[in-house]
Enzyme design. Structure first.
Site, PDB file in Angstrom:
ATOM      1  N   SER A 214       0.835  -1.214   0.000  1.00  0.00           N
ATOM      2  CA  SER A 214       0.000   0.000   0.000  1.00  0.00           C
ATOM      3  C   SER A 214       0.870   1.265   0.000  1.00  0.00           C
ATOM      4  CB  SER A 214      -0.939   0.010   1.204  1.00  0.00           C
ATOM      5  OG  SER A 214      -0.208  -0.091   2.399  1.00  0.00           O
ATOM      6  N   GLN A 250       2.575   0.871  17.302  1.00  0.00           N
ATOM      7  CA  GLN A 250       1.587   1.951  17.344  1.00  0.00           C
ATOM      8  C   GLN A 250       1.021   2.176  18.744  1.00  0.00           C
ATOM      9  OE1 GLN A 250      -1.787  -0.440  14.996  1.00  0.00           O
ATOM     10  NE2 GLN A 250      -2.551   1.519  15.692  1.00  0.00           N
ATOM     11  N   HIS A 275      -5.363  -3.148  14.462  1.00  0.00           N
ATOM     12  CA  HIS A 275      -6.828  -3.134  14.491  1.00  0.00           C
ATOM     13  C   HIS A 275      -7.384  -3.534  15.857  1.00  0.00           C
ATOM     14  CE1 HIS A 275      -6.621  -2.279  10.308  1.00  0.00           C
ATOM     15  NE2 HIS A 275      -6.100  -3.457   9.992  1.00  0.00           N
ATOM     16  N   GLU A 300      -9.004   2.056   9.115  1.00  0.00           N
ATOM     17  CA  GLU A 300      -9.503   0.931   8.318  1.00  0.00           C
ATOM     18  C   GLU A 300      -9.960  -0.230   9.218  1.00  0.00           C
ATOM     19  OE1 GLU A 300      -6.826  -0.486   5.319  1.00  0.00           O
ATOM     20  OE2 GLU A 300      -6.690   1.452   4.298  1.00  0.00           O
TER      21      GLU A 300
HETATM   22  C1  LIG Z   1      -3.230  -5.363   7.488  1.00  0.00           C
HETATM   23  S1  LIG Z   1      -1.482  -5.337   7.503  1.00  0.00           S
HETATM   24  C2  LIG Z   1      -1.132  -3.844   6.668  1.00  0.00           C
HETATM   25  C3  LIG Z   1      -1.426  -3.930   5.204  1.00  0.00           C
HETATM   26  C4  LIG Z   1      -0.964  -2.751   4.385  1.00  0.00           C
HETATM   27  N1  LIG Z   1      -1.292  -1.478   5.003  1.00  0.00           N
HETATM   28  C5  LIG Z   1      -1.639  -2.803   3.016  1.00  0.00           C
HETATM   29  O1  LIG Z   1      -2.718  -2.210   2.835  1.00  0.00           O
HETATM   30  O2  LIG Z   1      -1.055  -3.431   2.118  1.00  0.00           O
HETATM   31  C6  LIG Z   1      -1.177  -4.966   9.185  1.00  0.00           C
HETATM   32  C7  LIG Z   1       0.275  -4.743   9.562  1.00  0.00           C
HETATM   33  O3  LIG Z   1       0.274  -4.145  10.850  1.00  0.00           O
HETATM   34  C8  LIG Z   1       1.394  -4.590  11.582  1.00  0.00           C
HETATM   35  N2  LIG Z   1       1.142  -4.429  13.022  1.00  0.00           N
HETATM   36  C9  LIG Z   1       0.482  -5.261  13.872  1.00  0.00           C
HETATM   37  N3  LIG Z   1       0.488  -4.761  15.121  1.00  0.00           N
HETATM   38  C10 LIG Z   1       1.122  -3.567  15.061  1.00  0.00           C
HETATM   39  C11 LIG Z   1       1.474  -2.562  16.027  1.00  0.00           C
HETATM   40  N4  LIG Z   1       1.115  -2.696  17.324  1.00  0.00           N
HETATM   41  N5  LIG Z   1       2.158  -1.481  15.613  1.00  0.00           N
HETATM   42  C12 LIG Z   1       2.521  -1.347  14.311  1.00  0.00           C
HETATM   43  N6  LIG Z   1       2.239  -2.259  13.367  1.00  0.00           N
HETATM   44  C13 LIG Z   1       1.544  -3.356  13.729  1.00  0.00           C
HETATM   45  C14 LIG Z   1       1.565  -6.037  11.143  1.00  0.00           C
HETATM   46  O4  LIG Z   1       2.897  -6.468  11.338  1.00  0.00           O
HETATM   47  C15 LIG Z   1       1.129  -5.997   9.679  1.00  0.00           C
HETATM   48  O5  LIG Z   1       2.249  -5.931   8.827  1.00  0.00           O
END
Ligand SMILES: C[S@@+](CC[C@H](N)C(=O)[O-])C[C@H]1O[C@@H](n2cnc3c(N)ncnc32)[C@H](O)[C@@H]1O
Length: 380
Positions: A214, A250, A275, A300
């Site tokens: 993305s 995050q 999420h 999202e």
């Molecule tokens: C749904 S994917 C993102 C997809 C990407 N934005 C796309 O649209 O192609 C979610 C990502 O969030 C990361 N993630 C999970 N927990 C997180 C956190 N607490 N802080 C930052 N990133 C996190 C995961 O490692 C994963 O790579």
């Protein structure tokens, strides 16, 4: 081959801003950064944009000069597309050049990095190396297509739709979700601004070498933006020009403060990270103050607000500890001037608009200080 690069994102940001100005300003900026560095940064951007899959092999020499003759301060760069589809940037041409494109560097900089509608080809001269003959006349060389795609990437920075870029980059925002239609509605009017964009969640989860789909889509959709991505897994090796990836959780205020030191104020923030409701809410509290007035904060995958294994709550719809419950309370904040005896929230006066779609919310930052209705109308 030595590959030159614009040394820092700061130089690139300067070049992008100059690309919206006159030739003299662009030429001054090019001089201060260095002609070779700019030529390679611009052609690298062109390559990032061009879909060369299935294209015939070709070698295209770009002679980017300083402007009208005498053509000072120029630099040559060669794009080599091999039979197996691999692409390379070189500084030296070989005997097998398919075509030579001569054009003024300020014009190319403006076409690639300038605002919508500013691309032009006034100084371009295209020469094919192969001599035309009665046998080849009327039979287009297959390599024409390769050259056309490269030149289109210079001349048509704003051509592709977000859905097209989404599918091309491999992001799940289109297909699994149907987000580009909504993003395009809110983002198309600012597409040509030199924005700073941060997306939480790079993709690829535990694999440090995977993700970035993305971010590449945003980079291509916003040709003048600096795009940043953060992920809890270190994916910084996937960084490219105009696309910086930082490791950050995050949910960690120290990590986010460090990220903001690097990015500075933001124009667009997209939360596509864990999420988990508590993370979504905490991240918003920390990052929303860094959003510029007029900026957009997007969240999202709000379906997780109803799922206990993401910290959501099933069957409870206005709990402030779930992301959707938190957002619903902000709707009351939009009308704060009309509500008596309401405990003020810090966002009341600076969230100007909210837009909800299936699993997706857009929050528009701006002054929300209009007066409420007079007391005689409210029945007070
Ligand atoms: C749904 S994917 C993102 C997809 C990407 N934005 C796309 O649209 O192609 C979610 C990502 O969030 C990361 N993630 C999970 N927990 C997180 C956190 N607490 N802080 C930052 N990133 C996190 C995961 O490692 C994963 O790579």
């Amino acid at each position: 081959m030595t590959e030159y690069a614009v040394r820092t994102q700061t130089d690139l940001k300067r070049l992008i801003r100059a690309a919206g100005a006159c030739d003299d300003t662009i030429a001054e900026c090019v001089k201060s950064i260095g002609v070779d560095a700019v030529v390679h940064a611009v052609m690298r951007e062109v390559l990032d944009r061009t879909d060369l899959r299935g294209c015939p092999a070709a070698e295209v020499l770009f002679r980017l000069h300083g402007g009208a003759p005498p053509q000072s301060q120029g630099s040559d760069v060669v794009i080599r597309v091999a039979d197996d589809g691999t692409v390379a940037l070189a500084t030296m041409s070989t005997a097998s050049v398919t075509a030579t494109v001569a054009q003024s560097l300020p014009e190319v900089v403006r076409s690639v990095f300038g605002p919508r509608g500013s691309a032009s080809t006034a100084t371009r001269v295209l020469q094919w190396t192969a001599e035309s003959s009665p046998e080849t006349f009327g039979r287009p060389d297959p390599a024409f297509e390769t050259v056309r795609r490269l030149l289109d990437s210079i001349d048509r920075s704003y051509h592709a739709s977000l859905a097209e870029l989404c599918v091309r980059s491999g992001s799940d925002k289109w297909g699994v979700h149907q987000y580009p239609q909504h993003y395009e509605r809110h983002f198309q009017t600012v597409r040509d601004r030199p924005l700073t964009i941060l997306e939480i969640g790079v993709g690829g989860y535990d694999n440090p070498r995977r993700g970035g789909e993305s971010l590449r889509m945003w980079k291509r959709y916003f040709p003048r933006a600096a795009v940043y991505g953060i992920d809890i897994i270190d994916k910084s090796s996937l960084s490219e020009s105009r696309m910086t990836i930082l490791r950050a959780d995050q949910a960690d205020p120290v990590d986010l403060a460090r990220v903001l030191e690097i990015t500075g104020p933001l124009d667009i923030i997209i939360d596509d990270g864990s999420h988990v409701s508590a993370h979504v809410i905490a991240t918003f509290a920390l990052l929303f103050p860094a959003l510029r007035s007029g900026g957009m904060y997007v969240i999202e995958d709000l379906q997780t607000s109803y799922w206990p294994h993401f910290g959501g709550k099933a069957g409870v719809y206005d709990d402030m500890e779930t992301s959707v419950g938190f957002l619903k309370a902000m709707v009351d904040g939009l009308n704060h001037a009309e509500i008596d005896n309401r405990a003020q929230a810090s966002t009341d006066a600076c969230v100007k608009g909210m837009h909800f779609y299936h699993n997706l919310a857009f929050l528009e930052k701006g002054e929300n200080r209009d007066e409420g209705a007079p007391s005689w109308l409210r029945g007070l």
